[in-house]
Scaffold this motif. Structure first.
Motif, PDB file in Angstrom:
ATOM      1  N   ALA A  51      -0.851  -2.818   3.206  1.00  0.00           N
ATOM      2  CA  ALA A  51      -0.600  -1.394   3.491  1.00  0.00           C
ATOM      3  C   ALA A  51       0.770  -0.976   2.969  1.00  0.00           C
ATOM      4  CB  ALA A  51      -0.701  -1.140   4.993  1.00  0.00           C
ATOM      5  N   ASN A  52       1.784  -1.835   3.180  1.00  0.00           N
ATOM      6  CA  ASN A  52       3.131  -1.511   2.693  1.00  0.00           C
ATOM      7  C   ASN A  52       3.152  -1.436   1.166  1.00  0.00           C
ATOM      8  OD1 ASN A  52       4.256  -1.353   5.250  1.00  0.00           O
ATOM      9  ND2 ASN A  52       4.759  -3.533   5.309  1.00  0.00           N
ATOM     10  N   SER A  53       2.423  -2.336   0.514  1.00  0.00           N
ATOM     11  CA  SER A  53       2.385  -2.349  -0.946  1.00  0.00           C
ATOM     12  C   SER A  53       1.705  -1.090  -1.484  1.00  0.00           C
ATOM     13  CB  SER A  53       1.648  -3.592  -1.453  1.00  0.00           C
ATOM     14  OG  SER A  53       2.314  -4.766  -1.054  1.00  0.00           O
ATOM     15  N   ILE A  54       0.578  -0.735  -0.853  1.00  0.00           N
ATOM     16  CA  ILE A  54      -0.138   0.471  -1.290  1.00  0.00           C
ATOM     17  C   ILE A  54       0.741   1.703  -1.128  1.00  0.00           C
ATOM     18  CG2 ILE A  54      -2.069   2.003  -0.743  1.00  0.00           C
ATOM     19  CD1 ILE A  54      -3.705  -0.497  -0.086  1.00  0.00           C
ATOM     20  N   SER A  55       1.490   1.769   0.001  1.00  0.00           N
ATOM     21  CA  SER A  55       2.379   2.915   0.228  1.00  0.00           C
ATOM     22  C   SER A  55       3.460   2.973  -0.838  1.00  0.00           C
ATOM     23  CB  SER A  55       3.026   2.809   1.616  1.00  0.00           C
ATOM     24  OG  SER A  55       2.057   2.897   2.619  1.00  0.00           O
ATOM     25  N   ALA A  56       4.062   1.817  -1.133  1.00  0.00           N
ATOM     26  CA  ALA A  56       5.150   1.792  -2.113  1.00  0.00           C
ATOM     27  C   ALA A  56       4.641   2.137  -3.515  1.00  0.00           C
ATOM     28  CB  ALA A  56       5.811   0.415  -2.107  1.00  0.00           C
ATOM     29  N   ILE A  57       3.505   1.549  -3.904  1.00  0.00           N
ATOM     30  CA  ILE A  57       2.961   1.786  -5.248  1.00  0.00           C
ATOM     31  C   ILE A  57       2.451   3.216  -5.380  1.00  0.00           C
ATOM     32  CG2 ILE A  57       1.119   1.125  -6.860  1.00  0.00           C
ATOM     33  CD1 ILE A  57       1.344  -1.716  -5.720  1.00  0.00           C
ATOM     34  N   GLY A  58       1.805   3.718  -4.325  1.00  0.00           N
ATOM     35  CA  GLY A  58       1.240   5.059  -4.370  1.00  0.00           C
ATOM     36  C   GLY A  58       2.287   6.120  -4.629  1.00  0.00           C
TER      37      GLY A  58
END
Length: 213
Positions: A51-58
């Motif tokens: 979830a943290n990765s998706i937020s950062a990449i998004g």
């Protein structure tokens, strides 16, 4: 500038309403999606890094690029605008919701379970109220960011004040180019300040007295 606004004040107010409506609806949709995802992440801790990765990449995806990808799929108008604004609005709320829900003391939740509360009741009466201030902080950040993204959505012929900004850019060198750009930009800033003030009031009214800062 004064004459420009006086000649178009009805259109400016209408576009401001459209802009605010687009942001409010998109952020509301994003809040529902983000909180549901955050609940899933807190129940399955292995999903937290994802979830943290998706937020950062998004957040690194340019809004123009996202709109360009959406246009062939959903066409032009309000729909791609809502999808794009809701996408970016979800990310900060999701991050804060995960942090807020994760920080609720397990001992407190265990005590609530010992009192006979069901999983849903523990979430509604213990976990969500304690995490609410952190979630509202993410929601305010999301709303501010969404005001700017909604202006970009005019690229897909979406509603709002972004049309004035794009008209000003398209007419660079023209008599009213600067007026169009200034009215569009200042209008977005004013709407952002008004919405943030409204959300601050909502945050204070909906936060339990015992945990108010």
């Amino acid at each position: 500038m004064g004459d420009f606004v006086a000649d178009r004040w009805q259109d400016i107010l209408y576009r401001a309403f459209q802009h605010l409506s687009l942001v409010v609806q998109s952020v509301a949709l994003a809040a529902i999606i983000a909180i549901l995802l955050a609940v899933l992440v807190t129940r399955v801790p292995a999903l937290k890094p994802l979830a943290n990765s998706i937020s950062a990449i998004g957040l690194t995806i340019p809004s123009f690029a996202l709109l360009g990808l959406l246009l062939p799929l959903v066409g032009i108008g309000a729909l791609p605008s809502i999808i794009a604004v809701a996408f970016y609005a979800t990310l900060p709320i999701l991050r804060n919701a995960v942090v807020g829900l994760s920080e609720v003391s397990p001992t407190l939740l265990e005590s609530a379970r010992g009192m006979g509360m069901s999983s849903m009741t523990r979430f509604a009466r213990v976990q969500l109220p304690l995490a609410w201030p952190v979630i509202m902080t993410g929601l305010r950040v999301s709303a501010q960011m969404s005001m700017g993204v909604a202006a970009i959505a005019a690229y897909a012929l979406g509603p709002g004040l972004g049309g004035y900004i794009f008209t000003g850019l398209a007419q660079i060198g023209g008599a009213n180019a600067l007026n169009y750009a200034l009215v569009g930009t200042l209008g977005v800033v004013v709407l952002a300040l008004v919405l943030d003030a409204a959300l601050l009031v909502v945050s204070k009214l909906t936060t339990s007295k015992g945990i108010r800062a």
